[in-house]
Design an enzyme around this catalytic site. Structure first.
Site, PDB file in Angstrom:
ATOM      1  N   CYS A   1       0.844  -1.197   0.000  1.00 41.49           N
ATOM      2  CA  CYS A   1       0.000   0.000   0.000  1.00 41.49           C
ATOM      3  C   CYS A   1       0.877   1.243   0.000  1.00 41.49           C
ATOM      4  O   CYS A   1       1.543   1.542   0.993  1.00 41.49           O
ATOM      5  CB  CYS A   1      -0.923  -0.015   1.217  1.00 41.49           C
ATOM      6  SG  CYS A   1      -1.999   1.424   1.317  1.00 41.49           S
ATOM      7  N   GLY A   2       0.892   1.951  -1.123  1.00 44.66           N
ATOM      8  CA  GLY A   2       1.654   3.180  -1.225  1.00 44.66           C
ATOM      9  C   GLY A   2       0.760   4.395  -1.100  1.00 44.66           C
ATOM     10  O   GLY A   2      -0.458   4.285  -0.941  1.00 44.66           O
TER      11      GLY A   2
ATOM     12  N   ASN B   1      -1.060   4.270  -4.972  1.00 47.23           N
ATOM     13  CA  ASN B   1      -1.693   3.012  -5.375  1.00 47.23           C
ATOM     14  C   ASN B   1      -1.430   1.909  -4.365  1.00 47.23           C
ATOM     15  O   ASN B   1      -0.436   1.936  -3.633  1.00 47.23           O
ATOM     16  CB  ASN B   1      -1.173   2.561  -6.751  1.00 47.23           C
ATOM     17  CG  ASN B   1      -1.591   3.500  -7.861  1.00 47.23           C
ATOM     18  OD1 ASN B   1      -2.761   3.846  -7.969  1.00 47.23           O
ATOM     19  ND2 ASN B   1      -0.644   3.917  -8.683  1.00 47.23           N
TER      20      ASN B   1
ATOM     21  N   PRO C   1       7.892   1.432   5.818  1.00 50.49           N
ATOM     22  CA  PRO C   1       7.943  -0.016   5.574  1.00 50.49           C
ATOM     23  C   PRO C   1       8.399  -0.371   4.168  1.00 50.49           C
ATOM     24  O   PRO C   1       9.107  -1.370   3.976  1.00 50.49           O
ATOM     25  CB  PRO C   1       6.501  -0.464   5.814  1.00 50.49           C
ATOM     26  CG  PRO C   1       5.910   0.572   6.706  1.00 50.49           C
ATOM     27  CD  PRO C   1       6.571   1.859   6.310  1.00 50.49           C
ATOM     28  N   ASP C   2       8.006   0.431   3.180  1.00 51.47           N
ATOM     29  CA  ASP C   2       8.404   0.142   1.803  1.00 51.47           C
ATOM     30  C   ASP C   2       9.915   0.209   1.639  1.00 51.47           C
ATOM     31  O   ASP C   2      10.499  -0.585   0.880  1.00 51.47           O
ATOM     32  CB  ASP C   2       7.725   1.110   0.832  1.00 51.47           C
ATOM     33  CG  ASP C   2       7.987   2.579   1.177  1.00 51.47           C
ATOM     34  OD1 ASP C   2       8.147   2.903   2.376  1.00 51.47           O
ATOM     35  OD2 ASP C   2       8.021   3.402   0.241  1.00 51.47           O
TER      36      ASP C   2
ATOM     37  N   ASP D   1      13.974   4.437  -5.612  1.00 56.38           N
ATOM     38  CA  ASP D   1      12.576   4.086  -5.868  1.00 56.38           C
ATOM     39  C   ASP D   1      11.814   5.334  -6.320  1.00 56.38           C
ATOM     40  O   ASP D   1      11.666   6.296  -5.575  1.00 56.38           O
ATOM     41  CB  ASP D   1      11.946   3.511  -4.596  1.00 56.38           C
ATOM     42  CG  ASP D   1      10.568   2.906  -4.842  1.00 56.38           C
ATOM     43  OD1 ASP D   1       9.996   3.141  -5.924  1.00 56.38           O
ATOM     44  OD2 ASP D   1      10.067   2.196  -3.955  1.00 56.38           O
TER      45      ASP D   1
END
Length: 257
Positions: free
Chosen positions: A7-8, A11, A108-109, A129
């Protein structure tokens, strides 16, 4: 079967995995108001459309938007009878160390990308990223996350230009044919595109100089392919890096139960 959810800010991606075998993926906009029931109806409809009759037994979640986590937890518990792993929570173990001042503040990403990068490429990495923000994450020789850089995202910069200056239109990012634009759209595209080429190159070079070692630069994210073709900015491009990291973290937690 494992359902991995990334979950960004813009999106949310749902991916099905059978062990290490990728099965399917779907993308939706991130909306914190979406209920557990709505998630299920949406996902079930897409699975039926693809004639996927599988049993989801485990769920792992990475979310940069804290407000959506509760409903995703309810979604996993109510419809798959499983307690999901949530990256960043105490019960979700990482196979790498986090060596920064405030580990709980790291997105977290970024932790998931670190795990994926080390698993695929080894240590001494700079992970770039291209998301809502453009992030640079530094992976030490032993795979530890040791910090990074956060810059505004490419599309965010374009949108800010459009919002702040009434005469500037909304434009899509693309590689311009020349640096010097001959119309407003071309000028904006050139400024953002070549500006980000310079930003990426300068930040990566400064990280390498500060750490006094050679480091490989790995790119990921939706706009990474656009920049990947430009002047050898990156040593490699890895699609679905975050999803790979989620499967590695899931496997690590299963093995340490």
């Amino acid at each position: 079967m494992l359902l991995a959810i990334d979950c960004g800010n813009t999106n949310t991606v749902f991916s099905l995995w059978d062990g290490t075998r990728f099965v399917a993926t779907w993308r939706t906009s991130t909306e914190w108001q979406r209920t557990a029931d709505q998630y299920y109806v949406w996902l079930r409809t897409l699975m039926q459309f693809q004639k996927l009759e599988v049993e989801i037994t485990d769920v792992i979640i990475s979310s940069t938007v804290p407000r959506v986590v509760f409903n995703l937890r309810v979604f996993a518990d109510r419809y798959f009878n499983t307690r999901p792993l949530v990256v960043g929570k105490p019960d979700c173990l990482l196979p790498v160390d986090v060596r920064v001042d405030e580990g709980t503040q790291v997105g977290p990403d970024r932790l998931v990308n670190t795990v994926a990068g080390f698993d695929l490429f080894g240590g001494d990495l700079i992970m770039v990223d291209f998301g809502t923000a453009t992030t640079f994450d530094v992976v030490d020789t032993d795979g530890a996350y040791v910090g990074g850089v956060i810059a505004p995202g490419v599309n965010l910069s374009l949108e800010a230009l459009h919002q702040a200056a009434a005469a500037l239109p909304h434009v899509d990012i693309t590689k311009p044919q020349s640096v010097v634009g001959t119309n407003t759209v071309a000028c904006m595209q050139s400024g953002v595109f070549w500006g980000y080429v310079g930003l990426v190159r300068e930040i990566c070079e400064r990280i390498k100089a500060e750490r006094a070692r050679d480091m490989r630069v790995i790119s990921t994210g939706g706009l990474a392919p656009l920049f990947q073709q430009t002047e050898a900015l990156f040593d490699a491009y890895q699609e679905d890096l975050t999803m790979h990291g989620l499967t590695v973290i899931y496997k690590y937690n299963k093995e340490t139960e």
